[in-house]
Structure formats: structure tokens, C-alpha cells
Scaffold this active site. Sequence first.
Site: not given
Length: 389
Positions: A6, A92, A246, A273, A319, A346
Site C-alpha cells: 500500500c 485503498c 446482543f 437487541e 455477542n 471482538c
Amino acid sequence: MPKLNCHHFEQNRCNSCQWLHKSYTEQLAEKTSDLKRLVSPYLLQSTEFLPAVTSPLAHFRNKAKMVVTGSVERPILGILNDDGTGTDLTDCPLYPQAFTPLFPILKTFIGRAGLVPYNVAKKRGELKYILITQSQHNQSLMIRFVLRSELKRPLVERELPMLLAQLPEKSVVSLNIQPQHSAILEGEQEIFLTEQQVLEERFNQIPLFIRPQGFFQTNPTVASQLYHTAQEWIKERPITQLWDLFCGVGGFGLHCANTLQTNNPNVALTGIEISASAIASATKSAQQLGLQNVKFASLDSAQFALNEQGTTPDLVIVNPPRRGIGKPLAEFINQLGSPYLIYSSCNAETMAKDFASLSHYELKKVQLFDMFPHTAHYEVLTFLVNKII
């Protein structure tokens, strides 16, 4: 494995991908070692630590967030530098190849609609960002123009037919109004300029609907494998009732319920949620799949769980956002006593902290999903079983 080349990174113009100097093999090794370190207190002899699921090196992102700088005649789409100038990132290598011909179309549209780029230093101008998402399922696009006000709406609407003629069918175009002079990406007001208001995506034949301002995974190749893996892990288990906390647009719950209902039509799914628009998307997916016994509700997940005392599902799916599920919800899940728990995260650091609180469960499977190549971030999927089983 090779590195991604890049020129923006090499010339120090963009450092969003902090790990581009490492080969992909190195990246995976470091992430795997980080995950092992974090979950090591919970690894048993019987725990399966599965090989990492890899990502394509380039063109894996389904969305672009472009800061608009420059002039109305020569707009720059990319990132804002510290000195207030812009760097053009239309080439990109993370973006889908379909974005390459799209950017010149958008630059022409900006000029024709008189969308003067917002100048942060002078607090003048209208167009702050362009947010683009692509559906891999049908290549349709969601294009959102983040504006300071509705001032240019008549001009945008005048030029819209020319823009739509150059976009794939079923594309969504909207204006998002963000009047504040601050680095907030989007405002609360969304004005749809097309009849179509959602993008349809499909992972493993499961329809999922993307709405503006809603969360959706940015790496479709890896996300579809993440959902499919969860589905595979539970499909032979004796599950008749599951909760997806979630749940977002329903990715995990719908995948699991869909496979379980092929063997047992009485399987019931409850998805929770806080975002009402995500719940609308999840409900639409369930209807399209023809799933029975499915209920999605817009509530806080922790609050829902505490309200549902007395009901014990066979499987709980969590999650959570980066902060994790937290001690009160973890303790409630212990008391709930469900046989099976799927935890997708995450942020493996907060997940590991939650494992310390989930003392009634033992870790059976762990797998890293490289959702965010060229950065230190990754997604992890885990399967836990109640110790009393």
C-alpha cells in the site's frame, strides 16, 4: 504469506492498518499467541483450540467511510490530516473493486449538486462524509451523504436520477444530517432519497438486512464463516429453546435456529437487541426464511435476562460490544443454568474477564476469526458447556 503493498502506508500518509509491515503469517501468529495468552487460564485438556480462519489480504471490506475535503470542483475522498488537508484514499486496497469506478461518479455528483466539502477550520461547507456499503449478495450499494444541513437537498434530488442510473439495482441513497461542529460521524436524522431503505446481504443462504446507522460486520468473507461455524457447533445438540442476546440483525440466532428447525420445527428463538432498527431487520429475515417460533425484541440484553427469571433456554448466545457482558449478566447466566453458551467477541481481553465470572461453564472450543487483517484486532468464537452436564 506475502504482505499487502500500500503506497499510502509506505509514504506514511495513512496508518489505519498498523500491521502492514508484517507478513500475514506473522500477523496470524501474533494474534493466535495473544488469544492463547488470554484464554490460557480456561483451557482444559479437552478444549479444542482450532486453527484461525483467515481473510483475503485485500478487497475484503464491504464499506468505506470517506471524509470529504478539497473543493466542490475537486473533492478529495479519504482521510483528514492533522493540518486540515485531505488524503485521497479512493485506491485503498481494502475496498471492493466495485468501488474503483464508483468514486469518480460520486465526485461528479458532488460538483453537480453543489455539495461544498465542509472545512473544519473555517466551519463552512456542507458535505462532511460519504459512507458507502456494498452487498456481496447482489452488489447493490448504500450511499449516505453526511451533510451539515438540508440546505442542498433540492439540488441533490435534482441530480439524483443521474446518480441512480449509474448504480446497481436495489441501491439505497440517503442524506444524514449532522449539524454539530465535531468529529461525530453521523447525526440522528436520516432522509431516504430512494424507495429502497435496506441492503440485502446473504450469508450461507440466510438473508440479513443492512440499515443506515446499524452495526454490520465489515468483512463478509470471514463473517459468513463465523456464523456458519456457530451453526455447525450446535446443530447436533439437544436444543429446543435459544436466546440470542446482543443479537444485532440476527446473524447468530437465525443461523442456529434455521439449522435446528430442520430437525425440530418446535425450536424457539428469542433475540434481544437495544437497537430497534436492527430488530426490524432481524424480524424481516426470520419472515423471509419462514421460521416459526421466532421473537425479536428491542430491549437491553442484561435487563431482558433479569426479567426472564424462571425460564431456562438450552443455548444462550452472546455477542457483546467491546466492553463484554459484565459481571451482573455473567452471574445471571451462571444462575440460569443453560447447558450451552456461545460467546463471540471482538475483544478477547474483556471476554477472558467474563470467563472468570462464568464459573459454572467450561471452555470446549475456541477459534480466532481474522475479521480485521493488518491490525491487532480479531474476532473470536467460543463454545462453553455447563459443568453439571
